[in-house]
Design a protein around this motif. Structure first.
Motif, short mmCIF file in Angstrom:
data_model
loop_
_atom_site.label_atom_id
_atom_site.label_comp_id
_atom_site.label_asym_id
_atom_site.label_seq_id
_atom_site.Cartn_x
_atom_site.Cartn_y
_atom_site.Cartn_z
N PRO A 145 12.56 -50.76 4.65
CA PRO A 145 11.94 -49.50 5.07
C PRO A 145 12.69 -48.29 4.52
O PRO A 145 13.91 -48.35 4.30
N GLU A 146 11.98 -47.21 4.30
CA GLU A 146 12.58 -46.01 3.72
C GLU A 146 13.60 -45.38 4.65
O GLU A 146 14.36 -44.51 4.22
N THR A 147 13.65 -45.81 5.90
CA THR A 147 14.64 -45.28 6.84
C THR A 147 15.98 -46.00 6.74
O THR A 147 16.94 -45.60 7.39
N ALA A 164 16.71 -43.45 -2.91
CA ALA A 164 15.48 -42.69 -3.19
C ALA A 164 15.79 -41.23 -3.41
O ALA A 164 15.23 -40.59 -4.32
N TYR A 165 16.69 -40.68 -2.60
CA TYR A 165 17.03 -39.27 -2.77
C TYR A 165 17.71 -39.03 -4.11
O TYR A 165 17.38 -38.08 -4.84
N GLY A 166 18.66 -39.89 -4.46
CA GLY A 166 19.35 -39.74 -5.73
C GLY A 166 18.40 -39.84 -6.91
O GLY A 166 18.49 -39.06 -7.87
N MET A 172 13.07 -35.60 1.03
CA MET A 172 12.92 -36.15 -0.32
C MET A 172 12.38 -35.08 -1.27
O MET A 172 11.35 -34.46 -0.99
N PRO A 173 13.06 -34.86 -2.40
CA PRO A 173 12.71 -33.75 -3.30
C PRO A 173 11.33 -33.86 -3.95
O PRO A 173 10.65 -32.86 -4.12
N THR A 188 10.00 -36.35 4.87
CA THR A 188 11.22 -36.17 5.66
C THR A 188 11.52 -37.49 6.33
O THR A 188 10.70 -38.03 7.08
N VAL A 189 12.69 -38.04 6.06
CA VAL A 189 13.06 -39.37 6.55
C VAL A 189 14.30 -39.25 7.42
O VAL A 189 15.30 -38.66 7.01
#
Length: 960
Positions: free
Chosen positions: A48-50, A58-60, A754-755, A760-761
């Motif tokens: 999961p993305e959390t 994912a952010y990087g 997330m850019p 928003t996670v």
């Protein structure tokens, strides 16, 4: 239950045409959606993305790129020509004298002049890369890789990339940035011009402390890699330049276009090999290539699945005595597979190549049930001399209850996987359960109906259709004597030996704080889990690991804390800004952002220096490497070559130690401001680079950046320890200067914006406050955390569920206990197998998260045989008036023979899983096959023995 079975059978026979029509229509309807299958291998969608590692990665990726890195290496061969000398070298296998394990070496490492010349090759180890044809080959490869769809050309790093430049000082004392090679390539008509261009390239790359370690190979005479600035680095006789590397980056959109993209990539590399392969090693690796090649290999091996299907057809033809006994059951099985695949496409669920196991399991399970029901149909038809349709009705009535129970337990094996937060576990669960449900209709019901509708000529008088074969009679007689006599010690001894072997392998009697079974490694070596040891992909990866500092990515996002760097809006003096609003005045205030702070820069430098010193981390890169180069160029006294002494961040401590270059001779008391120097150098870099050149390492606004690194191992023990070491580093330094001014990575509870996606996670609670890393290393650690919890919990939950369901359906906790206890023996045997693979470092077969799925599935499948045996024993005990010996013999000759036939068919259907280059499907095939072999031995020997010993009322009635 018997009344229900009879009513269901009567209904199915009465409405057979409607059932067949509906099944045909539904199969065709669902088959339409197969074209919409979304098969991708995306580590970001596994969890999961959390998850903290997934969110960090994912952010990087979205902020800085480098999420889908592909590396292509070009290394000059020492041996040119000959009769395949590298194959001769590869036949040499060396072993570690301490562990006795094979040393993972590539053929070029083992190549010697003697081997080369013995094969008719020419030994040319004196050549280096500074040749026009070689450099132009690399440039063309760069251009071709950039031309591939989904490329992020601004993020490419190699000698031909726009952002990779020679950095020096101009005559007026400023910075000078020049391309390493001309856009048109090295001149091939004028040697003097070419020599000048090559000399510029050599100086630009070999003197660059940032680029040289990553983008080129300098090799000592003994074949070992030279490290930057070591003794002899600048001496061509000691360390010769032998290779260049292209580090490419591709957008996330490549994941939905894997097959066309990887086909183009393979064609690109094959074209280079065709032209230069006699003189150059061309090696390729990287996350997108690896994951896409898995799908590519499956597609290329389609014929193996066809062979597997034909084997099943032939075996059913033989076992069920005719083409009808083969074709009619498979009509239902194929319908189940089509319907299930159609559902996958209809739901647009993101799948992985691991899901190839689903249709194979449906084929195997469906044919296993088909063997049972078809044989029962033949038995009813010939033994009772009734009409085919009556025989079909009786066969359905006799098998629907045990088939339902068996399929329910199969579904339980899949269902428990849905509680694990791994996407393909859930996919197995959802689609596996759906496929199991359809088998009740498509196989258990349809097969005898079709057999009765098209019975053939003289079916009722052909006694051979029901007569047991010599093998079946012999097996039943032998097993009966074993179970009833003293030879029962043999199957009991086999089980005891299996348990003892597994105990030794798992080290279950030597538990540690971290693991109850220290012999079982649950971490994943992604390359070995994806591909077999001798696969092309792994051969290339091992070679790149020898010549590069690392090819497995890791990244750590860095962001200034709001309390320290509030990042205020620019002040406005036109009256639009409310009085008293905090703002930033570019004329009066210091520049904003953490990357304008010298102590933060020094903290990043300290972290990178530590990471580079770590035995498992080969290379790191961040914005401060550019800053350090500028400091070196600007601070080296005029007229001297750049001095690595000044290759440092100019923080207050470093400035104080080097006041001879930072100080003012006219004002010895003056101490320059470190932040002002850093800000000034930032401005120089921004002014002298093209737009986007720095975006891969520092964000606009100077408040966010990233450390990107490459790990030089995929050993799951070492990668896990590397993550723990990184986390401990930040714990130990949390109060050091600069470290406390920024956040490093993300932690439990953090809210991440997330850019690119705009999501928003909020990161879930992981039970720890340590930071998470991104990159492939982060994805590896994320799956390790899940596997560490699930490798015991998930199969035990499955066992408990099977116990409860069996107890309810059989109405006998004792029967349920017998079935469950035998499953636990099988489970422990699988743990033993995983531990064995761990002990020999076969990372294709250890119990990582991709193979753990086999534990629960195998338990659900394995109980089928026991269910059929116990159900038939009960039936025979009633038919023989409680004669145990006769009941056992009859059961083994009928159901036992069918169980044996089922396992043979099932194992045959796994052939394609074992024959591709894919290690994950191979491992699943091995683990499930091992479990089913154990299960069939237990079903045919131990279960009857336990039934006889404990005499459950379900089988024996009131007799004891």
């Amino acid at each position: 239950m018997n009344n229900f079975a009879k009513r269901y059978a009567a209904f199915a026979i009465a409405n057979r045409k409607l059932i067949l029509a509906l099944m045909a229509f539904f199969t065709l309807f669902m088959g339409y959606f197969i074209q919409d299958l979304d098969i991708r291998n995306d580590p970001d969608t596994l969890l999961p993305e959390t998850n903290r590692y997934v969110a960090t990665n994912a952010y990087g990726e979205q902020k800085f790129g480098f999420g889908n890195i592909m590396v292509v290496g070009f290394v000059l061969k020492d041996c040119v020509g000959g009769n395949d000398p590298y194959s001769d070298a590869d036949e040499i296998i060396n072993f570690d004298p301490e562990t006795g394990l094979r040393i993972n070496e590539s053929a070029p490492v083992k190549m010697t002049q003697n081997i080369c010349e013995a094969a008719g090759g020419a030994w040319e180890d004196s050549a280096d890369v500074y040749q026009p044809w070689f450099v132009n080959m690399v440039q063309k490869a760069h251009n071709d890789m950039v031309a591939l769809k989904h490329s992020r050309d601004n993020n490419f790093m190699d000698i031909a990339a726009q952002k990779i430049k020679y950095m020096g000082t101009s005559e007026d004392g400023g910075l000078k940035f020049e391309r390493l090679i001309p856009v048109a390539g090295i001149n091939i008509t004028d040697k003097q011009v070419a020599d000048t261009q090559l000399a510029h390239l050599k100086k630009g790359i070999e003197t660059n402390p940032v680029l040289a370690p990553m983008l080129m190979l300098k090799q000592a005479k003994d074949g070992t890699r030279c490290e930057f600035a070591q003794e002899g680095w600048y001496d061509d006789e000691t360390c010769k330049a032998k290779g260049f590397f292209i580090v490419g980056d591709y957008a996330d959109t490549v994941k939905s276009d894997y097959l066309p993209w990887v086909t183009s990539t393979i064609a690109l590399v094959d074209a280079i090999k065709a032209e230069h392969g006699d003189r150059v090693e061309v090696r390729i690796a990287g996350e997108p290539y690896f994951l896409a090649f898995m799908l590519y290999d499956l597609v290329q091996k389609w014929w193996l699945f066809a062979i597997s299907f034909l084997i099943v057809v032939a075996m059913l033809w033989y076992l069920n005595k005719g083409w009808r006994g083969s074709v009619f059951p498979l009509i239902g099985v194929v319908a189940t597979i089509i319907i299930t695949l159609g559902l996958m496409g209809f739901t647009a669920y993101k799948l992985t190549t691991m899901m190839v196991l689903t249709p194979m399991l449906l084929l195997a399970i469906g044919t296993g049930h088909a063997v049972q029901v078809v044989r029962r149909y033949q038995s009813e038809l010939h033994t009772n001399a009734i009409l085919p349709m009556s025989a079909a009705e009786r066969a359905i009535a006799a098998t629907i209850v045990p088939a339902t129970l068996a399929i329910v337990t199969d579904m339980v094996g899949f269902f428990t996987l849905s509680f694990v937060d791994i996407s393909f576990y859930k996919a197995y669960a959802y689609f596996g359960m759906f496929g199991m449900m359809t088998i009740l209709i498509t196989t258990t019901t349809i097969a005898p109906i079709l057999m009765a509708m098209f019975p053939g000529k003289n079916t009722q008088v052909d006694a051979s259709m029901v007569e047991a074969s010599k093998f079946e009679k012999g097996m039943a007689k032998t097993l009966t004597s074993v179970i009833m006599g003293k030879m029962k010690i043999i199957p009991i001894g086999m089980v005891v030996a299996l348990v003892a072997w597994s105990a030794v392998q798992t080290k279950v009697f030597e538990p540690t704080v971290d693991s109850p079974m220290p012999g079982v490694e649950v971490g994943i070596n992604y390359s070995r889990a994806a591909f077999k040891y001798d696969s092309d992909a792994n051969i290339d990866l091992r070679r790149l690991g020898e010549v590069m500092p690392g090819v497995i990515s890791v990244n750590i996002p860095i962001k200034g804390k709001v309390a320290n760097f509030p990042m205020l809006p620019a002040c406005s003096y036109d009256g639009s800004q409310a009085p008293g609003t905090p703002c930033w005045d570019e004329d009066e205030d210091a520049p904003q952002g953490a990357f304008n702070n010298a102590e933060v820069m020094a903290a990043i430098e300290k972290t990178e220096d530590w990471m580079r010193s770590h035995p498992n981390i080969g290379f790191t890169g961040s914005y401060i490497q550019f800053l350090k180069i500028v400091n070196m160029l600007m601070m080296t006294p005029e007229g001297q070559e750049p001095d690595l002494k000044y290759f440092h961040v100019p923080n207050a401590e470093f400035i104080a130690k080097n006041m001879d270059v930072y100080g003012d001779t006219e004002d010895p008391e003056w101490m320059p401001d470190a932040n002002e120097i850093v800000t000034g150098f930032n401005g120089l870099l921004e002014a002298n680079t093209n737009a986007g050149d720095l975006d891969s390492f520092v964000a606009k606004g100077w408040n966010e950046g990233v450390i990107m690194g490459f790990v030089n191992t995929m050993d799951p023990v070492k990668t896990h320890q590397t993550v723990k070491d990184i986390q401990q580093w930040f714990v130990d330094n949390k109060d050091e200067p600069g470290f406390d001014l920024v956040t490093w990575g993300f932690k439990s509870g953090d809210v991440v914006h997330m850019p690119e996606s705009g999501k928003t996670v909020q990161i879930e609670d992981s039970g720890t406050n340590t930071i998470a890393v991104g990159g492939f290393l982060g994805a590896t650690e994320a799956t390790h955390d899940v596997a560490e919890v699930e490798y015991i919990k998930s199969p035990l939950v499955t066992a408990l569920a099977i116990f409860i369901i069996a107890a309810l359906i059989f109405g006998s906790p004792l029967i349920a206990a017998i079935l469950t206890s035998t499953l636990l023996v099988t489970l422990f045997g699988q743990y033993g197998l995983g531990a064995y693979f761990t002990s020999v470092e076969n990372w294709s077969g250890n119990l990582h998260f991709a193979t753990l799925v086999s534990l629960s599935i195998a338990m659900g499948l394995g109980v089928d045989y026991g269910i059929y045996m116990i159900s038939r024993l009960r039936e025979e005990m009633q038919a023989t008036a409680g004669n145990w010996a006769q009941s056992l013999s009859n059961t083994l000759e009928t159901t036992g023979a069918a169980v044996f036939a089922s396992i043979v068919v099932l194992l045959a259907s796994f052939i394609p899983l074992l024959m591709t280059q894919l290690a994950n499907t191979w491992a699943l095939g091995i683990f499930i096959s091992e479990a089913l072999i154990i299960d069939v031995v237990i079903a045919l020997t131990i279960i009857p023995l336990l039934v006889y010993i404990f005499k459950p009322k379900y089988v024996f009635g009131d007799k004891k």
